[in-house]
Design an enzyme around this catalytic site. Structure first.
Site, PDB file in Angstrom:
ATOM      1  N   ASP A 220      -6.641  -6.968   9.067  1.00 31.44           N
ATOM      2  CA  ASP A 220      -7.289  -7.345  10.363  1.00 31.44           C
ATOM      3  C   ASP A 220      -7.044  -6.521  11.574  1.00 31.44           C
ATOM      4  OD1 ASP A 220      -9.604  -8.947  11.129  1.00 31.44           O
ATOM      5  OD2 ASP A 220      -7.899  -9.607  12.828  1.00 31.44           O
ATOM      6  N   GLU A 269       7.544  -2.092  -3.791  1.00 29.12           N
ATOM      7  CA  GLU A 269       8.668  -2.911  -4.515  1.00 29.12           C
ATOM      8  C   GLU A 269       8.087  -3.375  -5.660  1.00 29.12           C
ATOM      9  OE1 GLU A 269      10.909  -3.920  -0.381  1.00 29.12           O
ATOM     10  OE2 GLU A 269      10.225  -5.702  -1.740  1.00 29.12           O
TER      11      GLU A 269
END
Length: 558
Positions: A220, A269
């Site tokens: 956002d 990751e």
């Protein structure tokens, strides 16, 4: 913030049925506004258990991912975008266990999960902000937010005359001569992203939800995090006149991408890498950097959403955004409706206007949804045609809950029932966004048309029954079944991210072919158009004697 992992096993489970690193590039993503989707416990507010109950429905649509608008603890000063705790679930919507159950159900149906992250601001009930208010000027607690000394005697006047996005002042006093910045509502204090603790805490949040099986994030106000206010604040007029070229004090600063480079390292990751899409209202030529592989990976393109229903406009927008996608190495995104705008079936039902606010339906809504200003049948025909064109394009398609039912905006909500702060801060000017957030109709009858046994938190109109899932499910010509067929075909027909424009001989007709022979033809007026040769796969409007009879889109295969 809540860190308890109630179901640790979710960290080891695959996040979707296949470990496809590029699943997002041409995905069909369905936005769920949780408080208005389905209510399982009967309190009038949609919840996570309600979403879990409706997973079979979501699977029947043929979507590849669900994007959840905020479900975090919140006072709802801005529909959940005022977040009290970034690592918990609002008790009115459920628990972390409910979240894990929902994710497992969606993954079990082959649907990935994207969640909203709101990093520009927290809520004023967040533990950090409460600590900041209790702390003294210059304290580490206040440095997590944007505090400035006021002007005038004892700092009684605001640091600057800035205006918030929702109207009214953008600075609020805290009683000791200091003021805090809120780009949106006063309940949404802006975070200070120059503070290392803020940056590290959001990295923790990204890992927290990724470890629970979340596949991606919608960011956002992605263009608002980095700020450089300087020693002397400009006036509102001066601020508004500054170019947004990467050096603006508040918006779309070049150094915001340093933040997202850190986020990308976290995303990578995981296997598959987590994905993200930026909500960045920036100049089109600055959008590509948000979508780069070193950053968030994808950025919303709102250009079709803002365009008139016009063949020339659509073509230029499509060409431009496909070019941007090549520049960034990402894929583009397409969207016609979401939780912040008037539904596109209604926008397309209004007389063509030149005023941008009226294009978004503002004039009609401020008139209380005057029925004589709205051509509902034309709006739905245009919306169906636009969506079928969207789903044929290369890139990701973002769909908003209820558009698959052909829902129109609810324009006649009584003032006493409205909830959006934009309405209350701008009376008579901004009608707010409640009209596209009215709870969905699932059945023809009942106090909330099947939304839940306890009514709905926003009033539903009587016409909702005939636009319900129950009413449309059995109708082969319904908008719901058009979406189902289109999404199923899209999954079979999508190939690489290219298209070839076809000559149509008319300015009001767009046609293009995807590499595998899939052809899309859209007619923007009511003048019939003779279709090219090919197997008719799907049509949003009647086809007679080899011609599309008016506004509509058809899919063909050579």
């Amino acid at each position: 913030m809540t860190d308890t992992m109630t179901s640790p096993a979710t960290t080891a489970t695959p996040t979707a049925s296949t470990p496809d690193e590029t699943w997002w590039r041409q995905a069909s993503v369905y936005q769920v506004y949780p408080r208005s989707f389905a209510d399982a416990n009967g309190d009038g507010i949609g919840d996570l258990a309600g979403i879990t109950d409706r997973v079979p429905y979501l699977a029947s649509l043929g979507i590849e991912a669900v994007w959840l608008s905020p479900f975090y603890p919140s006072a709802l000063a801005d529909g959940g975008y005022d977040v009290d705790d970034y690592r918990d679930v609002d008790p009115k919507l459920g628990t972390l266990d409910d979240f894990d159950t929902m994710v497992a159900a969606l993954h079990g149906a082959g649907i990935r999960v994207i969640v909203d992250i709101v990093p520009n601001h927290s809520s004023d009930r967040h533990a950090w902000f409460r600590e900041a208010l209790a702390a003294s000027k210059g304290s580490p607690a206040r440095d997590r937010y944007v505090f400035r000394d006021g002007t005038g005697p004892d700092g009684q006047d605001a640091p600057a005359d800035w205006v918030s996005i929702f109207g009214g002042p953008a600075w609020t006093a805290v009683g000791d001569g200091q003021w805090y910045l809120h780009s949106f509502a006063k309940e949404q204090p802006d975070l200070n992203w120059a503070n290392r603790e803020v940056r590290d805490d959001f990295l923790h949040t990204l890992r927290f939800w990724s470890d629970r099986g979340v596949d991606g994030f919608r960011i956002d106000v992605a263009h608002g995090l980095s700020k450089d206010l300087g020693a002397v604040l400009p006036t509102w007029a001066e601020l508004s006149a500054m170019p947004k070229d990467g050096s603006h004090p508040l918006w779309d600063r070049d150094d915001v991408h340093e933040i997202y480079a850190e986020w990308r390292r976290v995303f990578d990751e995981y296997t598959p890498a987590r994905t993200a899409v930026a909500e960045a209202w920036v100049a089109a030529d600055r959008r590509a950097r948000y979508a780069s592989a070193e950053g968030l990976g994808q950025a919303f393109n709102f250009d079709l959403l803002e365009a008139d229903f016009d063949a020339g406009s659509f073509r230029s927008i499509i060409e431009f955004n496909l070019g941007l996608a090549e520049q960034s190495g990402s894929s583009t995104t397409w969207v016609f409706s979401n939780h912040d705008v008037v539904r596109h079936a209604t926008r397309y039902a209004l007389p063509d206007r030149s005023d941008p606010d009226e294009k978004q339906g503002g004039a009609w809504l401020l008139a209380g949804g005057a029925p004589d200003a709205l051509d509902r049948e034309l709006g739905l025909r245009r919306a169906r045609a636009a969506t079928l064109l969207e789903l044929a394009l290369p890139g990701s398609a973002y769909l908003y809950q209820g558009e698959e039912l052909g829902l129109h905006e609810v324009g006649d909500i009584p003032d006493a029932d409205r909830q959006d702060p934009a309405f209350f801060r701008n009376p008579g000017i901004d009608i707010g966004r409640d009209g596209c957030r009215v709870p969905l109709p699932w059945t023809r009858e009942g106090s909330s048309f099947g939304f839940g046994p306890g009514g709905s938190h926003l009033p539903q109109p009587a016409w909702f029954g005939e636009s319900s899932v129950e009413a449309e499910d059995a109708d082969p010509g319904s908008t719901l079944n058009l979406y189902r067929r289109a999404l199923a075909l899209r999954g079979q027909l999508q190939s690489d991210e290219h298209l070839e424009w076809l000559e149509t001989g008319r300015e009001d007709v767009l046609a293009f072919r995807r590499p595998n022979g899939w052809t899309s033809v859209t007619v923007f007026t009511d003048t019939p158009y003779d279709l090219p040769a090919g197997e008719l796969l799907l049509a949003s409007a009647p086809v007679a004697d080899g011609a599309l009879t008016g506004v509509g889109t058809v899919w063909l295969r050579a």
